[in-house]
Design an enzyme around this catalytic site. Structure first.
Site, PDB file in Angstrom:
ATOM      1  N   HIS A 185      -4.168  17.019 -37.616  1.00 29.10           N
ATOM      2  CA  HIS A 185      -2.926  17.438 -36.964  1.00 29.10           C
ATOM      3  C   HIS A 185      -2.761  18.936 -37.100  1.00 29.10           C
ATOM      4  CE1 HIS A 185       1.239  17.468 -35.671  1.00 29.10           C
ATOM      5  NE2 HIS A 185       0.980  16.296 -35.154  1.00 29.10           N
ATOM      6  N   ASP A 190      -1.178   8.424 -33.980  1.00 30.25           N
ATOM      7  CA  ASP A 190      -1.932   7.602 -33.035  1.00 30.25           C
ATOM      8  C   ASP A 190      -2.854   6.587 -33.699  1.00 30.25           C
ATOM      9  OD1 ASP A 190      -1.020   8.758 -30.584  1.00 30.25           O
ATOM     10  OD2 ASP A 190      -2.042  10.580 -31.214  1.00 30.25           O
ATOM     11  N   HIS A 230      -4.049  14.872 -27.461  1.00 28.53           N
ATOM     12  CA  HIS A 230      -2.599  14.642 -27.638  1.00 28.53           C
ATOM     13  C   HIS A 230      -2.367  13.126 -27.586  1.00 28.53           C
ATOM     14  CE1 HIS A 230       1.608  15.437 -27.607  1.00 28.53           C
ATOM     15  NE2 HIS A 230       1.772  16.006 -26.432  1.00 28.53           N
TER      16      HIS A 230
HETATM   17  C1  LIG Z   1      -4.981  17.038 -33.509  1.00 27.82           C
HETATM   18  C2  LIG Z   1      -6.018  18.107 -33.322  1.00 27.82           C
HETATM   19  C3  LIG Z   1      -6.205  18.368 -31.830  1.00 27.82           C
HETATM   20  C4  LIG Z   1      -5.536  19.376 -34.020  1.00 27.82           C
HETATM   21  O1  LIG Z   1      -6.397  20.370 -33.673  1.00 27.82           O
HETATM   22  P1  LIG Z   1      -6.460  21.805 -34.363  1.00 27.82           P
HETATM   23  O2  LIG Z   1      -5.231  22.115 -35.094  1.00 27.82           O
HETATM   24  O3  LIG Z   1      -6.893  22.743 -33.296  1.00 27.82           O
HETATM   25  O4  LIG Z   1      -7.591  21.622 -35.456  1.00 27.82           O
HETATM   26  P2  LIG Z   1      -9.138  21.824 -35.263  1.00 27.82           P
HETATM   27  O5  LIG Z   1      -9.624  21.005 -34.101  1.00 27.82           O
HETATM   28  O6  LIG Z   1      -9.414  23.296 -35.213  1.00 27.82           O
HETATM   29  O7  LIG Z   1      -9.675  21.207 -36.600  1.00 27.82           O
HETATM   30  C5  LIG Z   1      -9.794  21.910 -37.834  1.00 27.82           C
HETATM   31  C6  LIG Z   1     -11.035  21.367 -38.546  1.00 27.82           C
HETATM   32  O8  LIG Z   1     -10.869  19.981 -38.836  1.00 27.82           O
HETATM   33  C7  LIG Z   1     -11.829  19.198 -38.121  1.00 27.82           C
HETATM   34  N1  LIG Z   1     -11.151  18.080 -37.506  1.00 27.82           N
HETATM   35  C8  LIG Z   1      -9.870  18.073 -37.062  1.00 27.82           C
HETATM   36  N2  LIG Z   1      -9.573  16.877 -36.544  1.00 27.82           N
HETATM   37  C9  LIG Z   1     -10.691  16.137 -36.673  1.00 27.82           C
HETATM   38  C10 LIG Z   1     -11.001  14.817 -36.309  1.00 27.82           C
HETATM   39  N3  LIG Z   1     -10.101  14.033 -35.723  1.00 27.82           N
HETATM   40  N4  LIG Z   1     -12.223  14.352 -36.579  1.00 27.82           N
HETATM   41  C11 LIG Z   1     -13.142  15.133 -37.184  1.00 27.82           C
HETATM   42  N5  LIG Z   1     -12.908  16.409 -37.545  1.00 27.82           N
HETATM   43  C12 LIG Z   1     -11.699  16.886 -37.280  1.00 27.82           C
HETATM   44  C13 LIG Z   1     -12.376  20.119 -37.038  1.00 27.82           C
HETATM   45  O9  LIG Z   1     -13.667  19.763 -36.631  1.00 27.82           O
HETATM   46  C14 LIG Z   1     -12.313  21.456 -37.712  1.00 27.82           C
HETATM   47  O10 LIG Z   1     -13.387  21.552 -38.598  1.00 27.82           O
HETATM   48  P3  LIG Z   1     -14.183  22.944 -38.769  1.00 27.82           P
HETATM   49  O11 LIG Z   1     -13.154  23.913 -39.290  1.00 27.82           O
HETATM   50  O12 LIG Z   1     -15.268  22.590 -39.700  1.00 27.82           O
HETATM   51  O13 LIG Z   1     -14.667  23.301 -37.386  1.00 27.82           O
HETATM   52  C15 LIG Z   1      -7.364  17.661 -33.957  1.00 27.82           C
HETATM   53  O14 LIG Z   1      -7.149  17.305 -35.301  1.00 27.82           O
HETATM   54  C16 LIG Z   1      -8.018  16.532 -33.196  1.00 27.82           C
HETATM   55  O15 LIG Z   1      -8.747  16.773 -32.228  1.00 27.82           O
HETATM   56  N6  LIG Z   1      -7.747  15.260 -33.603  1.00 27.82           N
HETATM   57  C17 LIG Z   1      -8.263  14.121 -32.852  1.00 27.82           C
HETATM   58  C18 LIG Z   1      -7.383  13.824 -31.668  1.00 27.82           C
HETATM   59  C19 LIG Z   1      -6.033  13.264 -32.090  1.00 27.82           C
HETATM   60  O16 LIG Z   1      -5.938  12.360 -32.897  1.00 27.82           O
HETATM   61  N7  LIG Z   1      -4.975  13.796 -31.473  1.00 27.82           N
HETATM   62  C20 LIG Z   1      -3.627  13.326 -31.703  1.00 27.82           C
HETATM   63  C21 LIG Z   1      -2.827  14.323 -32.467  1.00 27.82           C
HETATM   64  S1  LIG Z   1      -1.257  13.664 -32.939  1.00 27.82           S
END
Ligand SMILES: CC(C)(COP(=O)(O)OP(=O)(O)OC[C@H]1O[C@@H](n2cnc3c(N)ncnc32)[C@H](O)[C@@H]1OP(=O)(O)O)[C@@H](O)C(=O)NCCC(=O)NCCS
Length: 378
Positions: A262, A313, A222
């Site tokens: 996201h 971010d 987050h």
């Molecule tokens: C924001 C976030 C938590 C959303 O999570 P979510 O909706 O649960 O999405 P997922 O983590 O299931 O990701 C879906 C796919 O995209 C990939 N992915 C998503 N964000 C990614 C990232 N930042 N880097 C690399 N791969 C990513 C995942 O590995 C997953 O791939 P897969 O289907 O091959 O396993 C996630 O994108 C993330 O961890 N981002 C990095 C942290 C971040 O920037 N957070 C701030 C959000 S405003």
């Protein structure tokens, strides 16, 4: 009772009626009370945006002046709070300090035990003002510097920079900080706001709801992601590595890159559009484009290779770095801004409250499982 089981992480679940924020993740629309974030980013201020979020409509000139002065008047911290900040170990991060201090603020708030609408609004003014003070004061204390008293003639953004640095901030720094505060102020049922609503709905109190929200925001999935982005840029820079090669290896190792992806946006996060521009302009003005250029190279690669977009971010990291702000203040700055949205949601929840208590789909051992006496267990 519905027996539908929500997807993992409650993806796609609509968990509340709310009139505060509307997002269309397919086309990248974000609006506060129906007003597009691009308009607010370019034309509004943190104070005006917060008034909009709390009251539902844009304030007129008199209402805005009143709102500004109420927020400025709330710039006050009990001396015992400052003593408490002094007593924290300097190894404590500003986000941990904010979480702990905000919980203690309730001891000194005259409205602590009053959960009425008006008292909650007063507490939200206090908390909004006090958040910025706590972050600035703790940063100075841990660096052995003197506390800078608040300046009630300044805007929220300017006063924060003033209390942080002890010098009158430049117009560019104030404008940048103010726009960053507008962009981060609200985002529907994100994890921290949902946490705040869950706590508020138990009829606990505003300070408890906000303390829980800070805990949620702190996580690297987050609000903590903005610090993760800067740490990554610094690591790449220190290693003298190629940014694209570096993230390519990270992705190959199945590591996540902070600042990308996201849950709701399937296209560019509209806040990232402004932060990218801000980061580029600030870098050029300061003659230090390194962080922007590294960020842009990483973004173009991840965009093309993984179809992942930068989120709020990603460019806030290089923006704050160019303003000379310490990395571990990035998430607290997010919190300073998001306090506006948390407050709007807590008040909305309490104005029409019902306990938030979902169910879980049970996947444990079948019932009835035998109770095996201790001496018979293997
Ligand atoms: C924001 C976030 C938590 C959303 O999570 P979510 O909706 O649960 O999405 P997922 O983590 O299931 O990701 C879906 C796919 O995209 C990939 N992915 C998503 N964000 C990614 C990232 N930042 N880097 C690399 N791969 C990513 C995942 O590995 C997953 O791939 P897969 O289907 O091959 O396993 C996630 O994108 C993330 O961890 N981002 C990095 C942290 C971040 O920037 N957070 C701030 C959000 S405003």
């Amino acid at each position: 009772m519905s027996t539908a089981v929500a997807g993992k992480g409650l993806e796609g679940v609509v968990a509340a009626n709310s009139g505060i924020c509307w997002i269309d993740g397919e086309v990248g629309v974000l609006s506060y009370r129906g007003i597009d974030i691009h308009e607010l980013a370019l034309n509004s201020t943190f104070e005006e945006t917060t008034s909009l979020l709390w009251n539902g409509i844009l304030p007129n000139a008199l209402e805005l002046r009143e709102f500004q002065s109420q927020l400025a008047l709330a710039r006050s911290l009990d001396q015992r709070m400052i003593q408490m900040l002094r007593s924290f170990p300097h190894t404590a991060t500003p986000m941990e300090v904010l979480r702990t201090a905000v919980s203690a603020l309730s001891f000194y708030d005259a409205d602590e035990k009053d959960n009425s609408h008006d008292a909650n609004v007063r507490k939200c003014f206090n908390l909004t003002a006090q958040f910025a003070m706590i972050v600035a004061i703790y940063d100075r204390l841990r660096k052995g510097k003197k506390v800078v008293p608040p300046d009630r003639s300044m805007s929220h953004a300017a006063n924060f920079l003033w209390m942080l640095n002890g010098v009158k901030p430049s117009e560019t720094a104030v404008k940048t900080m103010d726009m960053a505060l507008v962009l981060h102020a609200e985002h529907e049922l994100n994890a921290s706001t949902f946490a705040a609503r869950v706590i508020a709905a138990t009829l606990s109190d505003v300070h408890s709801a906000v303390t829980g929200a800070i805990g949620a925001l702190k996580g690297p999935l987050h609000g903590g992601a903005n610090e993760g982005v800067m740490r990554l840029l610094l690591t790449i820079d220190k290693a003298g590595a190629d940014p694209v090669e570096y993230v390519k290896n990270m992705l190959a190792a199945k590591q996540k890159i902070s600042g990308f992806g996201h849950r709701v946006y399937k296209t560019e996060d509209p806040r990232a559009t402004h932060l990218r521009k801000m980061s580029e302009k600030l870098g050029k003005d300061a003659g230090q484009t390194k962080w922007f250029e590294m960020s842009r190279a990483i973004e173009l690669y991840i965009n093309a290779d993984k179809k992942l977009n930068a989120n709020v971010d990603f460019y806030s990291a290089s923006t704050y770095a160019t303003l000379g702000i310490d990395i571990d203040l990035y998430t607290p700055i997010f919190a300073i801004s998001r306090m506006a949205g948390w407050a709007a949601h807590i008040i909305e929840q309490l104005d029409d409250n019902r306990l938030i208590r979902p169910r879980a789909e049970y996947i444990g051992p079948p019932y009835p499982a035998p109770y095996i006496p201790l001496e018979e267990r293997g």
